[in-house]
Scaffold this motif. Structure first.
Motif, PDB file in Angstrom:
ATOM      1  N   PHE A 151       0.808  -1.229  -0.041  1.00  0.00           N
ATOM      2  CA  PHE A 151       0.090   0.025  -0.121  1.00  0.00           C
ATOM      3  C   PHE A 151       0.756   1.315  -0.118  1.00  0.00           C
ATOM      4  CE2 PHE A 151      -2.069   3.078   2.873  1.00  0.00           C
ATOM      5  CZ  PHE A 151      -2.881   3.732   1.901  1.00  0.00           C
ATOM      6  N   SER A 152       1.987   1.336   0.733  1.00  0.00           N
ATOM      7  CA  SER A 152       2.953   2.639   0.940  1.00  0.00           C
ATOM      8  C   SER A 152       3.616   2.680  -0.408  1.00  0.00           C
ATOM      9  CB  SER A 152       3.734   2.305   2.239  1.00  0.00           C
ATOM     10  OG  SER A 152       3.036   1.986   3.388  1.00  0.00           O
ATOM     11  N   GLY A 153       3.915   1.652  -0.765  1.00  0.00           N
ATOM     12  CA  GLY A 153       4.723   1.791  -2.237  1.00  0.00           C
ATOM     13  C   GLY A 153       3.769   2.275  -3.265  1.00  0.00           C
ATOM     14  N   PHE A 154       2.432   1.706  -3.297  1.00  0.00           N
ATOM     15  CA  PHE A 154       1.638   2.275  -4.142  1.00  0.00           C
ATOM     16  C   PHE A 154       1.297   3.582  -4.293  1.00  0.00           C
ATOM     17  CE2 PHE A 154      -2.367   2.744  -6.285  1.00  0.00           C
ATOM     18  CZ  PHE A 154      -2.601   1.876  -7.337  1.00  0.00           C
ATOM     19  N   VAL A 155       1.272   4.133  -3.085  1.00  0.00           N
ATOM     20  CA  VAL A 155       0.897   5.433  -2.835  1.00  0.00           C
ATOM     21  C   VAL A 155       2.352   6.360  -3.346  1.00  0.00           C
ATOM     22  CG1 VAL A 155       0.317   7.189  -0.983  1.00  0.00           C
ATOM     23  CG2 VAL A 155      -0.792   5.029  -0.861  1.00  0.00           C
ATOM     24  N   MET A 156       3.377   5.741  -3.080  1.00  0.00           N
ATOM     25  CA  MET A 156       4.535   6.631  -3.265  1.00  0.00           C
ATOM     26  C   MET A 156       4.652   6.511  -4.636  1.00  0.00           C
ATOM     27  SD  MET A 156       8.590   5.766  -2.307  1.00  0.00           S
ATOM     28  CE  MET A 156       8.223   3.865  -2.877  1.00  0.00           C
ATOM     29  N   ILE A 157       4.647   5.349  -5.590  1.00  0.00           N
ATOM     30  CA  ILE A 157       4.748   5.474  -6.947  1.00  0.00           C
ATOM     31  C   ILE A 157       3.682   6.150  -7.725  1.00  0.00           C
ATOM     32  CG2 ILE A 157       4.754   4.087  -9.006  1.00  0.00           C
ATOM     33  CD1 ILE A 157       5.887   1.917  -7.155  1.00  0.00           C
ATOM     34  N   LEU A 158       2.195   5.983  -7.431  1.00  0.00           N
ATOM     35  CA  LEU A 158       1.360   6.745  -8.104  1.00  0.00           C
ATOM     36  C   LEU A 158       1.499   8.335  -7.837  1.00  0.00           C
ATOM     37  CD1 LEU A 158      -0.529   6.206 -10.083  1.00  0.00           C
ATOM     38  CD2 LEU A 158      -2.523   5.706  -8.389  1.00  0.00           C
ATOM     39  N   GLY A 159       1.715   8.559  -6.569  1.00  0.00           N
ATOM     40  CA  GLY A 159       1.582   9.968  -5.843  1.00  0.00           C
ATOM     41  C   GLY A 159       2.778  11.008  -6.492  1.00  0.00           C
ATOM     42  N   LEU A 160       3.954  10.122  -6.953  1.00  0.00           N
ATOM     43  CA  LEU A 160       5.183  11.077  -7.446  1.00  0.00           C
ATOM     44  C   LEU A 160       4.705  11.881  -8.699  1.00  0.00           C
ATOM     45  CD1 LEU A 160       7.935  12.036  -7.088  1.00  0.00           C
ATOM     46  CD2 LEU A 160       8.762   9.789  -8.422  1.00  0.00           C
ATOM     47  N   PRO A 161       4.097  11.038  -9.669  1.00  0.00           N
ATOM     48  CA  PRO A 161       4.044  11.937 -11.018  1.00  0.00           C
ATOM     49  C   PRO A 161       2.605  12.790 -10.686  1.00  0.00           C
ATOM     50  CG  PRO A 161       3.126   9.643 -11.183  1.00  0.00           C
ATOM     51  CD  PRO A 161       4.013   9.748  -9.792  1.00  0.00           C
ATOM     52  N   LEU A 162       1.821  12.507  -9.705  1.00  0.00           N
ATOM     53  CA  LEU A 162       0.607  13.425  -9.265  1.00  0.00           C
ATOM     54  C   LEU A 162       1.124  14.758  -9.009  1.00  0.00           C
ATOM     55  CD1 LEU A 162      -2.167  10.930  -8.643  1.00  0.00           C
ATOM     56  CD2 LEU A 162      -1.845  12.172 -10.830  1.00  0.00           C
ATOM     57  N   MET A 163       2.041  14.367  -7.843  1.00  0.00           N
ATOM     58  CA  MET A 163       3.005  15.388  -7.083  1.00  0.00           C
ATOM     59  C   MET A 163       3.574  16.639  -8.049  1.00  0.00           C
ATOM     60  SD  MET A 163       5.672  15.596  -3.966  1.00  0.00           S
ATOM     61  CE  MET A 163       7.061  14.835  -5.483  1.00  0.00           C
TER      62      MET A 163
END
Length: 277
Positions: A151-163
């Protein structure tokens, strides 16, 4: 002041990094992921719920945003029946109706206009309920550490480009400390919650998170002088009562199930001859 996706990214990245370090240094190393498809589903549902909750927190009174998000136990029972085939008590429908009325009073206190930000907060409850149901489904295949790390990795990977698309804002020293703390606290909460869903029945475990509603109402009042309208506050109370009803029913009529074995567990129970070595 910090954009939503920047908050979301660091919440996932900090938790993932800390968990990765811990798993690499513990005896036995990191556990192997087994049900990868279910892990991905749980992670995507959790990411959706997290983004919607952070949005609600920044646009709605803190206590109301928490009450909406923490209403997920009301729907965990429903989704546990639909997904896991856990048989509900006959009193579940009235409790679901009671919780739904509470949510309506928060989303539309005057029963005329709809607060779209509060509606997004209610959506976070639905996504979270589905995510918790999938945690329950994963209890016999994957360890809690694996579930939280995915879950944390998914949030990190998907959150990076959106950020990056949303725009970067450099945190102040105080904001940086607060971002670090949210990563630490979210990791602790996710691990504790995941272990609880592994050891106990979903309908028994989930209502305990209603305590967050009371704490955030108090925090909003103390730090930001936020006090919701009477109708919305009454709706939060109905959500809490509905969740408590679920907990009482589940604990009386359905005993807590014993902790099941994992399909692939790299940490077998220690025997007396190996304990302490």
């Amino acid at each position: 002041r910090i954009p939503i996706f920047e908050i979301v990214f660091f919440r996932g990245a900090i938790a993932w990094a800390l968990l990765a370090i811990w798993l690499r240094t513990r005896p036995g190393g990191a556990p192997r992921a087994v049900a990868r498809r279910d892990l991905l589903i749980r992670s995507s549902l959790g990411f959706t719920g997290l983004v919607m909750y952070v949005w609600a927190v920044t646009h709605v009174e803190l206590g109301l945003a928490s009450a909406l998000n923490q209403s997920s136990p009301i729907f965990v029972g429903l989704f546990a029946f639909l997904v896991l085939r856990e048989r509900p008590h006959r009193a579940v429908p009235p409790l679901v109706a009671l919780g739904f009325v509470g949510a309506v009073l928060i989303v539309s206190p005057d029963l005329q206009g709809v607060n779209i930000h509060a509606a997004i907060g209610f959506g976070s409850a639905l996504a979270s309920a589905l995510a918790y149901t999938w945690v329950r489904k994963l209890r016999t295949t994957d360890r809690p550490e694996t579930i939280v790390q995915w879950f944390s990795g998914f949030v990190m990977i998907l959150g990076l480009p959106l950020m990056l698309i949303n725009g970067w804002v450099t945190p102040s020293p105080l904001e940086a400390v607060m971002i670090l703390l949210q990563g630490l606290l979210s990791l602790s909460g996710q691990l504790a919650l995941t272990w609880a869903y592994r050891k106990g029945e979903a309908a028994v475990v989930s209502p305990f998170i209603f305590v967050a509603v009371l704490l955030t109402l108090l925090a909003g009042w103390i730090f930001w002088s936020e006090w919701p309208p009477a109708a919305a506050l009454g709706g939060a109370g109905l959500l809490v009562l509905s969740s408590l009803g679920f907990m009482i029913l589940a604990s009386r009529d359905r005993p807590v199930v014993s902790e099941p074995p994992f399909l692939a567990d790299p940490y077998p129970p220690q025997t007396n001859s190996t304990r302490g070595q």
